[in-house]
Scaffold this motif. Sequence first.
Motif, PDB file in Angstrom:
ATOM      1  N   UNK A 323     -25.375 -24.266 -35.694  1.00 41.11           N
ATOM      2  CA  UNK A 323     -24.304 -24.518 -34.438  1.00 41.11           C
ATOM      3  C   UNK A 323     -25.239 -25.452 -33.397  1.00 41.11           C
ATOM      4  N   UNK A 324     -26.465 -25.581 -33.534  1.00 39.74           N
ATOM      5  CA  UNK A 324     -27.205 -26.218 -32.691  1.00 39.74           C
ATOM      6  C   UNK A 324     -26.859 -27.865 -32.818  1.00 39.74           C
ATOM      7  N   UNK A 325     -26.324 -28.382 -33.766  1.00 38.76           N
ATOM      8  CA  UNK A 325     -25.695 -29.619 -33.907  1.00 38.76           C
ATOM      9  C   UNK A 325     -24.686 -29.715 -32.575  1.00 38.76           C
ATOM     10  N   UNK A 326     -24.664 -31.103 -32.093  1.00 31.68           N
ATOM     11  CA  UNK A 326     -23.647 -31.315 -31.174  1.00 31.68           C
ATOM     12  C   UNK A 326     -22.265 -30.994 -31.435  1.00 31.68           C
ATOM     13  N   UNK A 327     -21.471 -30.962 -30.468  1.00 31.94           N
ATOM     14  CA  UNK A 327     -20.009 -30.498 -30.834  1.00 31.94           C
ATOM     15  C   UNK A 327     -19.336 -31.997 -30.696  1.00 31.94           C
ATOM     16  N   UNK A 328     -18.360 -31.967 -32.002  1.00 29.87           N
ATOM     17  CA  UNK A 328     -17.754 -33.278 -32.013  1.00 29.87           C
ATOM     18  C   UNK A 328     -16.522 -33.198 -31.197  1.00 29.87           C
ATOM     19  N   UNK A 329     -16.314 -34.363 -30.453  1.00 26.62           N
ATOM     20  CA  UNK A 329     -15.255 -34.517 -29.622  1.00 26.62           C
ATOM     21  C   UNK A 329     -14.002 -34.791 -30.399  1.00 26.62           C
ATOM     22  N   UNK A 337     -15.488 -26.371 -31.491  1.00 29.04           N
ATOM     23  CA  UNK A 337     -16.435 -25.420 -31.410  1.00 29.04           C
ATOM     24  C   UNK A 337     -17.149 -25.402 -32.584  1.00 29.04           C
ATOM     25  N   UNK A 338     -18.614 -25.207 -32.332  1.00 31.56           N
ATOM     26  CA  UNK A 338     -19.430 -25.162 -33.680  1.00 31.56           C
ATOM     27  C   UNK A 338     -19.703 -23.729 -33.953  1.00 31.56           C
ATOM     28  N   UNK A 339     -19.665 -23.029 -33.087  1.00 30.07           N
ATOM     29  CA  UNK A 339     -19.961 -21.422 -33.233  1.00 30.07           C
ATOM     30  C   UNK A 339     -18.628 -20.768 -33.132  1.00 30.07           C
ATOM     31  N   UNK A 340     -17.879 -20.408 -34.281  1.00 24.35           N
ATOM     32  CA  UNK A 340     -16.926 -19.467 -33.847  1.00 24.35           C
ATOM     33  C   UNK A 340     -17.371 -18.018 -33.863  1.00 24.35           C
ATOM     34  N   UNK A 341     -17.203 -17.622 -32.596  1.00 26.92           N
ATOM     35  CA  UNK A 341     -17.862 -16.148 -32.256  1.00 26.92           C
ATOM     36  C   UNK A 341     -17.119 -15.143 -33.137  1.00 26.92           C
ATOM     37  N   UNK A 342     -15.864 -15.168 -33.549  1.00 26.73           N
ATOM     38  CA  UNK A 342     -15.174 -14.113 -34.335  1.00 26.73           C
ATOM     39  C   UNK A 342     -15.667 -14.038 -35.825  1.00 26.73           C
ATOM     40  N   UNK A 356     -23.434  -8.001 -39.532  1.00 22.17           N
ATOM     41  CA  UNK A 356     -22.925  -8.657 -38.018  1.00 22.17           C
ATOM     42  C   UNK A 356     -23.972  -8.882 -37.259  1.00 22.17           C
ATOM     43  N   UNK A 357     -24.833  -7.811 -37.131  1.00 20.91           N
ATOM     44  CA  UNK A 357     -25.992  -7.698 -36.197  1.00 20.91           C
ATOM     45  C   UNK A 357     -26.849  -8.968 -36.385  1.00 20.91           C
ATOM     46  N   UNK A 358     -27.228  -9.030 -37.492  1.00 18.30           N
ATOM     47  CA  UNK A 358     -28.096 -10.310 -38.059  1.00 18.30           C
ATOM     48  C   UNK A 358     -27.463 -11.521 -37.853  1.00 18.30           C
ATOM     49  N   UNK A 359     -26.268 -11.729 -37.889  1.00 14.98           N
ATOM     50  CA  UNK A 359     -25.627 -13.020 -37.528  1.00 14.98           C
ATOM     51  C   UNK A 359     -25.557 -13.288 -36.024  1.00 14.98           C
ATOM     52  N   UNK A 360     -25.320 -12.404 -35.396  1.00 15.13           N
ATOM     53  CA  UNK A 360     -25.044 -12.375 -33.922  1.00 15.13           C
ATOM     54  C   UNK A 360     -26.545 -12.687 -33.496  1.00 15.13           C
ATOM     55  N   UNK A 361     -27.502 -12.324 -33.789  1.00 11.50           N
ATOM     56  CA  UNK A 361     -28.802 -12.489 -33.576  1.00 11.50           C
ATOM     57  C   UNK A 361     -29.168 -13.816 -33.732  1.00 11.50           C
ATOM     58  N   UNK A 364     -27.339 -16.432 -31.622  1.00 14.35           N
ATOM     59  CA  UNK A 364     -27.788 -16.442 -30.109  1.00 14.35           C
ATOM     60  C   UNK A 364     -29.189 -17.029 -29.968  1.00 14.35           C
ATOM     61  N   UNK A 365     -30.154 -17.085 -31.149  1.00 14.98           N
ATOM     62  CA  UNK A 365     -31.555 -17.341 -30.988  1.00 14.98           C
ATOM     63  C   UNK A 365     -31.484 -19.022 -31.160  1.00 14.98           C
ATOM     64  N   UNK A 366     -30.867 -19.328 -32.388  1.00 12.24           N
ATOM     65  CA  UNK A 366     -31.049 -20.570 -32.444  1.00 12.24           C
ATOM     66  C   UNK A 366     -29.686 -21.331 -33.034  1.00 12.24           C
ATOM     67  N   UNK A 367     -28.654 -20.806 -32.862  1.00 14.49           N
ATOM     68  CA  UNK A 367     -27.340 -21.431 -33.366  1.00 14.49           C
ATOM     69  C   UNK A 367     -27.143 -21.395 -34.742  1.00 14.49           C
ATOM     70  N   UNK A 368     -27.796 -20.883 -35.579  1.00 17.77           N
ATOM     71  CA  UNK A 368     -27.813 -21.264 -36.979  1.00 17.77           C
ATOM     72  C   UNK A 368     -27.423 -19.731 -37.895  1.00 17.77           C
ATOM     73  N   UNK A 369     -26.591 -19.970 -38.895  1.00 19.59           N
ATOM     74  CA  UNK A 369     -26.058 -18.935 -39.472  1.00 19.59           C
ATOM     75  C   UNK A 369     -26.259 -19.154 -41.047  1.00 19.59           C
ATOM     76  N   UNK A 370     -26.892 -18.192 -41.883  1.00 22.78           N
ATOM     77  CA  UNK A 370     -26.954 -18.329 -43.287  1.00 22.78           C
ATOM     78  C   UNK A 370     -26.412 -17.078 -43.984  1.00 22.78           C
ATOM     79  N   UNK A 371     -25.483 -17.097 -44.385  1.00 20.44           N
ATOM     80  CA  UNK A 371     -24.811 -16.084 -45.329  1.00 20.44           C
ATOM     81  C   UNK A 371     -25.227 -15.630 -46.814  1.00 20.44           C
TER      82      UNK A 371
END
Length: 494
Positions: A323-329, A337-342, A356-361, A364-371
């Motif tokens: 999610x740290x990558x720029x949002x594409x217009x 939206x790069x970071x879908x909060x739902x 869920x807590x791990x993903x949220x953290x 918030x910290x670096x915009x990156x998610x790895x499942x």
Amino acid sequence: MFVPTRHRASSDSSDSSSSSHRRTYTLAEACLLGWAPHNLGMFVPAPPAIPHIPLSTLASWRDVAFADVVGEVLALFTTPSDPLLTCEEVRTIARQALQTHDGGFQHPDIAPLVPKPDAPNTYVLELFHGPTQAFKDLGMAVLAHILQHILAKQDKRIKLLVGTSGDTGASAAHAVASCANLSIAVLYPSRQFSNVSDVQEHQTLDAVSDQCAVVECMGTSDDLDRPINEAFANDELRTTHNLGSVNSVNVVRLLVQCAFFAYVATRLPSHAAATFVVPTGAAGHVAGGALAKLIGIPINKLVSAGNANRAFVDLLNDDSLDGSKPTVTTSSPSMDIRLPYNLERIVYWAGGSDEASSVAATMASNGKVLLSPEIKEAISEKLGIAAAHAEDDQVADAIRFEFTKHGTLYDPHSAVGIAAARSQNLEGTDEHPLVFMACAHPAKFPSTIHDIVPECHLDSLVAQNSSEPPTPTRIFERHTDWYRQLVEVLESLP
């Protein structure tokens, strides 16, 4: 009953955040709060409190109107003994909010399910017949009426805070305008930094009043989410202003979107389990579909259709989301939206509060998610979610093809779904009909539509918004303290 998505371990039984995690909340409580207190995330119905709808009940709803299906779904999640909101009250509120006269909805069926031309077993759920011609009018109308009902009982007021990437702000402001106990602050990304259409901007700015502050932000939708999230994470600020949310974080929005899928099921043959194509930005709509599947609505697949921002495609097909990558217009600005909060809700249902807590953290910290592979499998198998996306040229091709061949116009967001389905060769069958969620009226995006099909006519809605828009209440400039300015905006509201 509802619980927060995030777990915060504490060995101190007096710790208020730990107590907040352990307790459950009624629909009325979760609706008023929006976000869970103590930065514990969003509210979700959680096993074993998730109700189950038998197929026989769905069959009994076959001739029930859309508003009544919404009321029945909401009643499933309502605590019968709750003095603030009873089952019968929530049914009545849904019926009052979703009507063709005072409610401003333009179609007698509110959200008609129509066959798609030349495509057997394929349908379009038209969700854009509301006062601002966007699907968010449906959930927002119900949410505003529920809030007004509860606050009038309590003789209290609430200040709503909403960020919009296109449609949400206008829809929320319109819904709140008739509610005496509500005021609202709307933040939207400047057209210098987004593809918010002139019609969307007009509809949002037209709502400026003593009761409604509209802020133009010199940044992207993801940029304006940060001060909003900071505000909701500040318990003192939330209490001082009795702050609430009407973004798709609010659980009422989730439940109304869940009802969309139940309504479709009542209109299809009883043996059918549909494949739904759901245009996806913040992922509230597809989260509603996942909840529908959990409560027993027959669903084959939920295809999360994204634009060039590729959030769910990156996450589910390519293993990670940055999610740290720029949002594409893109031509579908409400989905930029790069970071879908739902995603937090979806991960909760797939793997529980720790995941869920791990993903949220990490978001918030670096915009990156790895499942993990296990969570990805649960998202696919348990919740039925798959991902596809379409680039702007594919979206334009889909709009042009549907208009040229069938005379049907789709807005760019709905066309993302059609183009994404074409890229995956999706077709409806007798057992698994294909259902497209149509999110907005094409006339909300006149410049985009006319560039693609200049021979079409979109004069009626454009004429309503042909004058110069009013000025925003405030402008948040780049490299300034948006959070401090947001606090000042909240202080200015009644």
